[in-house]
Design a protein around this motif. Structure first.
Motif, PDB file in Angstrom:
ATOM      1  N   GLN A 246      10.595 -11.203   6.229  1.00  0.00           N
ATOM      2  CA  GLN A 246      10.886 -12.482   6.903  1.00  0.00           C
ATOM      3  C   GLN A 246      11.867 -12.272   8.052  1.00  0.00           C
TER       4      GLN A 246
ATOM      5  N   GLY B 129       0.797  -1.230   0.000  1.00  0.00           N
ATOM      6  CA  GLY B 129       0.000   0.000   0.000  1.00  0.00           C
ATOM      7  C   GLY B 129       0.828   1.279   0.000  1.00  0.00           C
TER       8      GLY B 129
ATOM      9  N   LEU C 272       0.842 -16.159  -1.865  1.00  0.00           N
ATOM     10  CA  LEU C 272      -0.202 -15.176  -1.547  1.00  0.00           C
ATOM     11  C   LEU C 272      -1.568 -15.794  -1.303  1.00  0.00           C
TER      12      LEU C 272
ATOM     13  N   ASP D 159      -4.417 -10.184   0.996  1.00  0.00           N
ATOM     14  CA  ASP D 159      -3.904 -11.517   0.693  1.00  0.00           C
ATOM     15  C   ASP D 159      -3.245 -12.101   1.950  1.00  0.00           C
TER      16      ASP D 159
ATOM     17  N   PRO E 122       7.351 -11.487  -5.533  1.00  0.00           N
ATOM     18  CA  PRO E 122       7.446 -12.764  -6.210  1.00  0.00           C
ATOM     19  C   PRO E 122       6.596 -12.736  -7.476  1.00  0.00           C
TER      20      PRO E 122
ATOM     21  N   LYS F  76       4.363   2.014  -4.478  1.00  0.00           N
ATOM     22  CA  LYS F  76       5.572   1.811  -5.294  1.00  0.00           C
ATOM     23  C   LYS F  76       5.258   1.291  -6.710  1.00  0.00           C
ATOM     24  N   THR F  77       4.197   0.515  -6.836  1.00  0.00           N
ATOM     25  CA  THR F  77       3.889  -0.045  -8.156  1.00  0.00           C
ATOM     26  C   THR F  77       3.457   1.069  -9.126  1.00  0.00           C
TER      27      THR F  77
HETATM   28  P1  TYD Z   1       2.279  -8.162  -3.853  1.00  0.00           P
HETATM   29  O1  TYD Z   1       0.847  -8.361  -4.222  1.00  0.00           O
HETATM   30  O2  TYD Z   1       3.287  -8.176  -4.943  1.00  0.00           O
HETATM   31  O3  TYD Z   1       2.347  -6.884  -2.977  1.00  0.00           O
HETATM   32  P2  TYD Z   1       2.832  -5.440  -3.294  1.00  0.00           P
HETATM   33  O4  TYD Z   1       1.969  -4.961  -4.422  1.00  0.00           O
HETATM   34  O5  TYD Z   1       2.638  -4.733  -1.998  1.00  0.00           O
HETATM   35  O6  TYD Z   1       4.292  -5.572  -3.671  1.00  0.00           O
HETATM   36  O7  TYD Z   1       2.646  -9.219  -2.767  1.00  0.00           O
HETATM   37  C1  TYD Z   1       3.886  -9.461  -2.351  1.00  0.00           C
HETATM   38  C2  TYD Z   1       3.808  -9.751  -0.884  1.00  0.00           C
HETATM   39  O8  TYD Z   1       4.889 -10.596  -0.509  1.00  0.00           O
HETATM   40  C3  TYD Z   1       3.917  -8.487  -0.047  1.00  0.00           C
HETATM   41  O9  TYD Z   1       3.056  -8.587   1.058  1.00  0.00           O
HETATM   42  C4  TYD Z   1       5.349  -8.534   0.442  1.00  0.00           C
HETATM   43  C5  TYD Z   1       5.657  -9.991   0.513  1.00  0.00           C
HETATM   44  N1  TYD Z   1       7.067 -10.360   0.327  1.00  0.00           N
HETATM   45  C6  TYD Z   1       7.777 -10.930   1.374  1.00  0.00           C
HETATM   46  O10 TYD Z   1       7.232 -11.118   2.472  1.00  0.00           O
HETATM   47  N2  TYD Z   1       9.079 -11.301   1.175  1.00  0.00           N
HETATM   48  C7  TYD Z   1       9.705 -11.157  -0.019  1.00  0.00           C
HETATM   49  O11 TYD Z   1      10.902 -11.515  -0.170  1.00  0.00           O
HETATM   50  C8  TYD Z   1       8.967 -10.556  -1.103  1.00  0.00           C
HETATM   51  C9  TYD Z   1       9.610 -10.382  -2.446  1.00  0.00           C
HETATM   52  C10 TYD Z   1       7.649 -10.176  -0.889  1.00  0.00           C
END
Ligand code: TYD
Length: 206
Positions: free
Chosen positions: A103, A14, A53, A149, A39, A17-18
């Motif tokens: 993590q 939120g 997710l 998620d 990911p 950044k995207t």
């Molecule tokens: P995403 O829907 O891509 O979230 P966002 O749009 O906020 O980037 O979901 C990625 C989720 O995974 C986000 O909650 C962050 C988490 N994440 C980790 O916990 N560890 C990681 O190494 C990465 C890459 C993402």
């Protein structure tokens, strides 16, 4: 010889950044740009993302870490390295700092161990620049809304730790990690992003 650039976008869910990644890609339209994410880059990454997710039974913290790292290793080998070597500017939504912040700081897995395992996943690849979009947890959680998620459901205490983790990473690596105030307007944030990326472009020889 390395020719392209690897720029990562980091911050809590939120943080916006995207949107900023998309705006920067448009700004860089005269360059060869590759937009990607972790990911979940295409192929194997999409399958790992689905588990991370949406899996609805419990996932152990260590298993979760390995899944993110498996995704990263595949992403670096198959997507990021070939693009950088071909001279592209790679814009990546999340990378190593997400694992250390979520993590490590968030779930509480030993930071040293997480970093060592991550070293195996990235195999020497490091971002040339990391943009950290910092925002208070209440605002970012409100933006995420009710449809959370698996990761976003972790709670406010978890996200406070993630934020502090990110800020500590930035403090330890001020050259690479630039903090951006993500509470500002989309236009103002974009201007800040452009200033930082232009600085990088001046030192890079694309
Ligand atoms: P995403 O829907 O891509 O979230 P966002 O749009 O906020 O980037 O979901 C990625 C989720 O995974 C986000 O909650 C962050 C988490 N994440 C980790 O916990 N560890 C990681 O190494 C990465 C890459 C993402």
């Amino acid at each position: 010889m390395e020719r392209g650039l690897f720029i990562t976008f980091e911050g809590a869910d939120g943080c916006g950044k995207t949107t900023q990644l998309e705006l920067l890609a448009q700004y860089l339209k005269d360059y060869e740009v590759l937009k990607t994410r972790e990911p979940g880059a295409k192929g194997l990454g999409e399958k790992i993302r689905e588990i991370l997710l949406n899996y609805d039974a419990q996932v152990s913290d260590r298993a979760e870490s390995f899944l993110f790292l498996a995704d990263r290793a595949q992403h670096i080998d198959m997507v990021v390295n070939p693009a950088v070597q071909a001279g592209k500017i790679v814009l990546c939504d999340r990378h190593t700092d997400s694992t250390v912040a979520y993590q490590g700081y968030g779930r509480g897995i030993d930071l040293d161990r997480i970093r060592k395992l991550n070293d195996i996943a990235v195999n020497g690849r490091k971002p040339d620049l990391t943009l950290l979009f910092d925002i208070d947890v209440e605002t970012s959680m409100a933006r995420v809304g009710n449809h959370k998620d698996r990761m976003e459901s972790a709670g406010i205490n978890f996200f406070n730790k993630v934020r502090q983790g990110y800020l500590e990473i930035a403090k330890n690596e001020p050259q690479r990690v630039k903090i951006i105030d993500a509470s500002k307007s989309i236009e103002e944030i974009h201007k800040n992003v452009v200033i930082l990326v232009e600085e990088l472009l001046q030192t890079a020889h694309l």
